[in-house]
Write a protein that holds these residues in place. Structure first.
Motif, short mmCIF file in Angstrom:
data_model
loop_
_atom_site.label_atom_id
_atom_site.label_comp_id
_atom_site.label_asym_id
_atom_site.label_seq_id
_atom_site.Cartn_x
_atom_site.Cartn_y
_atom_site.Cartn_z
N LYS A 50 2.31 -20.33 40.04
CA LYS A 50 2.56 -20.93 38.74
C LYS A 50 1.32 -21.74 38.34
CE LYS A 50 7.51 -21.43 39.43
NZ LYS A 50 8.66 -22.34 39.39
N SER A 52 1.04 -24.75 37.35
CA SER A 52 1.05 -26.10 37.94
C SER A 52 0.60 -26.06 39.40
CB SER A 52 2.44 -26.75 37.84
OG SER A 52 3.41 -25.98 38.53
N ASP A 56 -2.62 -27.98 40.82
CA ASP A 56 -2.48 -28.92 41.93
C ASP A 56 -3.42 -28.54 43.07
OD1 ASP A 56 -1.16 -31.23 43.15
OD2 ASP A 56 -0.23 -29.78 44.50
N LEU A 66 -2.68 -32.97 41.31
CA LEU A 66 -2.38 -32.94 39.88
C LEU A 66 -1.76 -34.27 39.46
CD1 LEU A 66 -2.20 -31.61 37.14
CD2 LEU A 66 -0.13 -30.41 37.91
N ARG A 67 -0.78 -34.75 40.23
CA ARG A 67 -0.16 -36.05 39.91
C ARG A 67 -1.18 -37.18 39.95
NH1 ARG A 67 4.83 -35.49 38.07
NH2 ARG A 67 6.29 -34.28 39.30
N GLN A 70 -3.24 -37.01 36.86
CA GLN A 70 -2.43 -37.45 35.71
C GLN A 70 -2.31 -38.98 35.69
OE1 GLN A 70 0.89 -34.95 36.77
NE2 GLN A 70 0.55 -33.61 35.00
N PRO A 97 -3.12 -29.25 29.19
CA PRO A 97 -1.98 -28.33 29.10
C PRO A 97 -1.51 -28.19 27.66
CG PRO A 97 -1.19 -30.49 29.72
CD PRO A 97 -2.70 -30.59 29.59
N PRO A 101 3.24 -29.70 31.72
CA PRO A 101 2.50 -29.01 32.77
C PRO A 101 3.35 -28.34 33.84
CG PRO A 101 1.80 -31.30 32.57
CD PRO A 101 2.92 -31.10 31.63
N TYR A 102 4.61 -28.70 33.94
CA TYR A 102 5.45 -28.13 34.99
C TYR A 102 6.34 -27.00 34.47
CZ TYR A 102 3.42 -31.92 37.51
OH TYR A 102 2.50 -32.75 38.08
N CYS A 106 3.36 -22.84 30.73
CA CYS A 106 2.25 -23.72 30.41
C CYS A 106 0.92 -22.97 30.50
CB CYS A 106 2.22 -24.92 31.35
SG CYS A 106 0.89 -26.09 30.97
N TRP A 108 -3.18 -23.92 30.66
CA TRP A 108 -4.18 -24.97 30.85
C TRP A 108 -5.49 -24.41 30.33
CZ3 TRP A 108 -3.76 -29.92 32.85
CH2 TRP A 108 -2.54 -30.25 33.44
#
Length: 179
Positions: A50, A52, A56, A66-67, A70, A97, A101-102, A106, A108
């Motif tokens: 995916k 995301s 990540d 990724l978190r 963010q 995005p 994003p999840y 999505c 990017w």
């Protein structure tokens, strides 16, 4: 858009790099699996992850997640929803995005490769990249423009902060050696 798996190139492993223009979530045939269509300057292929997960993994390759990226964006510009990120600021890789994003659908996009964009109908935007390839995304022109502008703001502020840090470091070092 659904595609026929036999006609596409697949790779097993992938991280975003300076040639990555876009990562787009897609399903194939009647599969429930979401693939990422990767658009690079000179090639296009799919990876069985995916978007995301690709993002990540790419952020982790460059020392974060990724978190984490963010959260860094939130700290700098206060943006939390559909936040642009610096995958690797030293390589000038900034991406944003088009939807949450999840979500599986999505996309990017790399800020550096957007040449132009225009409405392609209600809630659709035609994006032209610097190599003149085009894609149509399921996002309104206004929303796309907001994301593009927010990424430009983030990119400017982060670059300014990085150069201020380098300048302060040099001044501190010069002062240390002057004593």
């Amino acid at each position: 858009m659904k595609r026929n798996r036999e006609t596409m190139d697949f790779i097993v492993d992938f991280e975003v790099n300076p040639y990555t223009m876009a990562i787009i979530g897609e399903k194939m045939d009647n599969d429930q699996i979401v693939y990422s269509r990767i658009l690079e300057v000179e090639r296009e292929f799919f990876v069985k992850m995916k978007p995301s997960m690709v993002m990540d993994k790419s952020c982790k390759y460059f020392g974060s997640s990724l978190r984490g990226r963010q959260e860094g964006t939130k700290q700098l510009i206060g943006s939390t929803y559909k936040a642009p990120i610096a995958v690797d600021p030293s390589s000038d890789i900034y991406m944003f995005p088009t939807v949450s994003p999840y979500k599986d659908n999505c996309a990017w996009l790399s800020h550096s490769y957007i040449l132009n964009f225009q409405s392609a109908g209600p809630d659709k935007t035609l994006v032209t990249f610097t190599n003149h390839k085009t894609i149509i995304l399921d996002v309104s022109k206004g929303s796309f423009e907001n994301q593009l502008n927010r990424t430009a703001q983030y990119r400017f502020l982060l670059s300014k902060r990085i150069s201020m840090t380098k300048s302060n470091k040099k001044q501190t070092r010069d002062h240390f050696y002057d004593d």
